[in-house]
Enzyme design. Structure first.
Site, short mmCIF file in Angstrom:
data_model
loop_
_atom_site.label_atom_id
_atom_site.label_comp_id
_atom_site.label_asym_id
_atom_site.label_seq_id
_atom_site.Cartn_x
_atom_site.Cartn_y
_atom_site.Cartn_z
N VAL A 248 0.92 -1.29 0.06
CA VAL A 248 0.07 -0.05 0.09
C VAL A 248 1.01 1.25 0.02
CG1 VAL A 248 -2.00 -1.09 1.24
CG2 VAL A 248 -0.11 -0.05 2.49
N ALA A 249 2.17 1.05 0.35
CA ALA A 249 3.22 2.34 0.19
C ALA A 249 4.52 1.79 0.13
CB ALA A 249 2.77 3.20 1.54
N GLY A 254 11.81 0.75 3.32
CA GLY A 254 10.98 -0.27 3.25
C GLY A 254 9.68 -0.13 2.63
N LEU A 256 5.06 -0.92 3.16
CA LEU A 256 4.19 -0.97 3.84
C LEU A 256 3.08 -2.02 3.21
CD1 LEU A 256 2.88 -0.32 6.55
CD2 LEU A 256 1.43 1.49 5.50
N ASP A 362 7.77 14.42 12.50
CA ASP A 362 7.62 14.31 10.97
C ASP A 362 5.99 14.31 10.87
OD1 ASP A 362 8.08 14.29 8.39
OD2 ASP A 362 8.31 12.07 8.42
#
Length: 518
Positions: A248-249, A254, A256, A362
């Site tokens: 999904v990302a 890395g 997701l 962030d």
């Protein structure tokens, strides 16, 4: 389930509820609620009232959609049992609470080999143990209500294993108020007395306790940090219990994935193999520590982590996606009341983090996520840190378009850096634009530091909201409000907006709040 259903269902009359749960639609919480209520209405064992209907609806609404999807409406009394367990578990002295019942018993067919009589709750469950066909054993459904904390599921699994039970199915459902309902189907208890199994569970259940947290000063900071791999680690989960779905990302460190863990939808963050060096291990250890430390309804929930065969961090899956995608990929907008609720949810999560000495570092719309009921949560703690006593932390951490000037300038900073980022985030919610979209990130950073550059606020915006944004992105951190004050301001603005009963217009467009995707 749509947000409207989540709010309005208890107040509907029977006709409206029946229509909402009509055949041909994808089953949701409301459909299951209607079906359970109908079954209970035909039972003499339950006295129905409007208060009971509300409490039953509240039960389904405090649990995820997956609970309703798995629920067997032909056994409506299960809902009553689950309500009682969760109610008893409100008192921490009672946890964990549990119930046990037989869901499968042997029966004789034509005087021949005993067969199992399947309970509807376990339809489709297949046994591959040939011995069980010849020497049938009772199957038990064991339901626990426990603290919604990492490792509890594996601890309960261990307890059942110690008693000689062979788990056939396990389902975990997290409530929206910090508890978890875990349902096991198990065989292997040779004593046919249910009360004896309950007594055995009582004798073992005291071991389900959460270890004490380490002090913040003990967080590993050495570049040679060793990630704990001990099986007794409170956050280590079994990699083999994870099921991976689509990516999904994806990022530099890395990917997701959407996946599942013990029938629970989860997000699985996997560090790329080439990125697993001493620094990556340190970042992994920090992120796990931070997420283990925090638990709040407006912060993405940590479920566990793996250190072998690869580094993974497992969290709840946020089906609503990110605010960034909602604004910039789906090109959607919020009505002002919904926008303010998003800001309030973010502020609650951030206030909790700051109260627990955690700086996110962030904060941006890409890290603000929505669940299936449009509850907004703060996520991604890859660069978050427990506040340093000296005030010295890594500079230029985060994303330039949202970064506070003191962070860009390598100065000492604290939690007020997150407040600056929130000011930019709030501006983005209002305008639907990417901050400084006509500049590169570096150009924006230079302008913020050297020229006091800030995004332009539209004239149509509520004056108190403008004042709040400008206070949040003050150049001097000491002049920025804390999130406790931000919450007060947002509640006051919300009250004003609601009382005036008018919509605040963004340039060229009205804000609109979407229905849930499900």
């Amino acid at each position: 389930m749509a947000a409207e259903d989540a709010i309005a269902a208890p107040g509907r009359d029977r006709g409206e509820r029946a229509k909402a749960g009509s055949p041909g639609k994808r089953r949701n919480k409301l459909d299951v609620f209607n079906a359970v209520l109908t079954h209970l209405s035909s039972s003499d064992s339950v006295a129905l009232s409007s208060q009971f209907e509300d409490s039953l609806w509240a039960h389904f609404n405090r649990l995820p959609v997956s609970y309703a999807m798995d629920f067997t409406v032909e056994r409506p009394e299960d809902a009553l049992t689950h309500i009682q367990l969760l109610e008893a578990a409100r008192d921490s002295a009672n946890r964990p609470t549990f119930s046990v019942r037989v869901v499968q018993v042997p029966r004789v067919i034509d005087g021949n080999t005993p067969k199992y009589e399947q309970n509807a709750n376990l339809e489709g469950l297949e046994f591959k143990n040939e011995e069980d066909t010849v020497h049938p054993r009772l199957m038990y459904e064991i339901v626990f209500s426990v603290d919604d904390k990492p490792k509890v599921l594996s601890q309960l699994t261990s307890v059942l294993g110690d008693l000689g039970l062979n788990i056939q199915e396990a389902h975990a459902y997290s409530t929206n108020d910090g508890l978890s309902l875990i349902v096991f189907a198990a065989i292997g208890w040779l004593d046919e007395e249910v009360d004896h199994l309950k007594q055995a569970l009582n004798s073992k259940i005291g071991r389900i306790k959460e270890p004490e947290m380490k002090d913040a000063e003990q967080v590993p900071t050495s570049p040679h940090v060793k990630v704990p791999t001990d099986e007794t680690s409170v956050w280590e989960i079994n990699y083999n219990l994870l099921s991976f779905g689509d990516i999904v990302a994806s990022g530099s460190s890395g990917n997701l994935y959407k996946g599942s863990y013990c029938s629970q939808e989860v997000a699985i963050k996997v560090l790329k193999v080439e990125g697993v060096n001493a620094n990556a291990l340190r970042e992994f250890a920090h992120e796990v520590y931070i997420m283990r430390k925090i638990r709040h309804k407006n912060v993405v929930k940590f479920i566990g982590a793996c250190t072998r065969p690869m580094l993974c961090i497992v969290t709840e899956f946020m089906s609503g996606g990110s605010i960034y995608d909602y604004l910039h990929k789906e090109n959607d907008f919020f009505k002002m009341p919904a926008l303010l609720q998003v800001a309030i949810d973010v502020s609650k999560g951030m206030n909790y983090l700051h109260q627990n000495n955690v700086i996110h570092r962030d904060l941006k719309t890409a890290n603000i996520l929505m669940d299936e009921n449009n509850v907004v949560k703060v996520g991604d703690f890859g660069v978050a840190r427990v506040k340093s006593q000296s005030g010295v932390m890594t500079a230029e951490t985060g994303t330039y378009r949202y970064m506070a000037p003191e962070v860009i300038e390598h100065k000492i900073y604290d939690h007020k850096a997150d407040v600056f980022s929130f000011g930019i985030l709030l501006w983005e919610l209002l305008t639907g634009k990417i901050p400084y979209d006509d500049m590169t990130p570096v150009q924006a950073a230079v302008g913020v530091v050297q020229k006091g550059l800030r995004p332009t606020i539209p004239k149509e915006i509520n004056s108190k909201l403008v004042e709040l944004i400008e206070n949040c992105w003050q150049q001097d951190p000491s002049l920025r409000p804390d999130f406790s004050q931000i919450l007060e301001d947002l509640h006051a603005i919300t009250k004003e907006v609601n009382s005036e009963e008018r919509k605040i217009k963004s340039p060229g467009k009205f804000f609109s709040f979407r229905r849930n995707r499900n």
